[in-house]
Enzyme design. Sequence first.
Site, mmCIF file in Angstrom:
data_model
loop_
_atom_site.group_PDB
_atom_site.id
_atom_site.type_symbol
_atom_site.label_atom_id
_atom_site.label_comp_id
_atom_site.label_asym_id
_atom_site.label_seq_id
_atom_site.Cartn_x
_atom_site.Cartn_y
_atom_site.Cartn_z
ATOM 1 N N LYS A 124 63.098 23.279 34.448
ATOM 2 C CA LYS A 124 63.733 22.627 35.592
ATOM 3 C C LYS A 124 64.360 23.645 36.545
ATOM 4 C CE LYS A 124 62.731 18.392 34.517
ATOM 5 N NZ LYS A 124 61.775 17.630 35.370
ATOM 6 N N TYR A 164 63.509 23.008 28.266
ATOM 7 C CA TYR A 164 63.586 22.009 29.338
ATOM 8 C C TYR A 164 64.359 22.578 30.531
ATOM 9 C CZ TYR A 164 64.953 17.635 31.699
ATOM 10 O OH TYR A 164 65.178 16.638 32.623
ATOM 11 N N ALA A 165 65.515 23.193 30.258
ATOM 12 C CA ALA A 165 66.344 23.744 31.331
ATOM 13 C C ALA A 165 65.626 24.877 32.055
ATOM 14 C CB ALA A 165 67.677 24.236 30.761
ATOM 15 N N ALA A 166 64.879 25.690 31.324
ATOM 16 C CA ALA A 166 64.140 26.778 31.961
ATOM 17 C C ALA A 166 63.083 26.245 32.920
ATOM 18 C CB ALA A 166 63.481 27.651 30.887
ATOM 19 N N ILE A 174 71.262 9.944 35.241
ATOM 20 C CA ILE A 174 70.617 8.759 35.781
ATOM 21 C C ILE A 174 70.146 7.879 34.629
ATOM 22 C CG2 ILE A 174 68.748 7.896 37.216
ATOM 23 C CD1 ILE A 174 70.747 9.531 38.796
ATOM 24 N N VAL A 218 49.235 16.007 33.544
ATOM 25 C CA VAL A 218 49.482 17.107 34.467
ATOM 26 C C VAL A 218 49.170 18.463 33.853
ATOM 27 C CG1 VAL A 218 51.193 15.847 35.823
ATOM 28 C CG2 VAL A 218 51.929 17.200 33.834
ATOM 29 N N SER A 222 66.557 18.747 37.455
ATOM 30 C CA SER A 222 67.625 18.143 36.667
ATOM 31 C C SER A 222 68.856 19.033 36.752
ATOM 32 C CB SER A 222 67.197 17.994 35.198
ATOM 33 O OG SER A 222 68.301 17.654 34.371
#
Length: 417
Positions: free
Chosen positions: A321, A317-319, A350, A227, A303
């Site tokens: 998402k 990662y949080a930024a 999950i 991607v 997330s």
Amino acid sequence: MALVFSIPIILLALKLPEFPTFLAVKEVKLRQELGDHAGARAAEQDLTELVDDKASGGLRAVLAPGLRRHTISLSPAWLTNRMGIQVFSVLGTTVLVGAKDVLFESALIVLVLSNIAGFAGYLFHGWRRRRHQHFDALHQDHQPVRGTFHRGQEGGSGMNRDDELEGKVAVISGGASGIGQALAVAYARAGAHSVVGYYPGDPHDVGETVAAVEAEGGRCEAVELDVRSYERTERLAQTALDAFGRLDIAVAAAGILRRQSLSEMTDSAWDDMLSVDLSGVVRVFRSCAARMDAGGAMVAVSSIAGGVYGWQDHSHYAAAKAGLLGLCRSLAVELADRRIRVNVVIPGLIESPQSLDEVNSLGPEGLREAGKIIPGGRVGTVDEAARVIRFLTSADAAYVTGQSIVVDGGLTVRWPS
């Protein structure tokens, strides 16, 4: 005499295997025997349309080139049959008059009434068939969705859905495992087909996704995908048109997860994370939106880390998402004039290959402990997250766009204790 009038009927019966309706029924049975459920369902639809066309086509339809020969052969047989009925009716009248001493006028009345009764029988049969079709349609329209699935573990074959996913085509990035894989299978159960993108460096075998989809009667095309490359996302979206002739749904489920504190963060690590988990979604949506017909749907997988909570050592990662929420809200407005809906699903804890990674995520033991603080008493499954995505891309969510749906078993609404 009976033999003479039977000959045209026998000749007509020999011609039946050439009739379009007969061939259509044979096609349905053959595909069912071969286990081609999707093909059988399509053949059944063709048969229904064929019967409806024949029933309402009128004189112009029966004299069309494709049916003219059958009409010409059928008409003399029908006329001969009617003549035979009349002859036997006259003979019956003669017997009544000559052998039973019945008045001719009375015998004639019996002849007329018997013919009227026969004609009424034809009319009643046709009316009753149409009436049953009407009430069957009404009955299906009022059935709840929960009990009207086509196949697989969600319902029996021969039943209908009303979520309008039947025959649609979904493009899914990250389809080799996890939520992406579960979603491809969920679409197959709904009668939809999929094109799944997979990263060649992924240790999971995309062939398992294809096999699982085909086991549910669907079709699945697997396409190598990175991607970070717009050229690759273009190829992914174009495959839907090349293989199926349409693109109705786009789901961006591909993502990476890396543990890295701010003090250890590098520009390269930050850029790589956002290039996949945020910009990668943009590339998938750009490529798919350009080929999507009006009335399509797109979903990004975020997330609770970023979408709801913060997560130490995972700021990049949080930024990424969190960025998906703003992206999809804006696209929901931008694409509304094309009736393309855009939403976000925010999975909680999950159990998936990503969350089972002990280095970058919680790992098996961490998930077990986390399950104890979730109101639902456990972590979620990829199938449960996939079903929410399927709902958001179906007609059941036709008036839902620009929304973020949390799927977490109640974790984010629980009072801290």
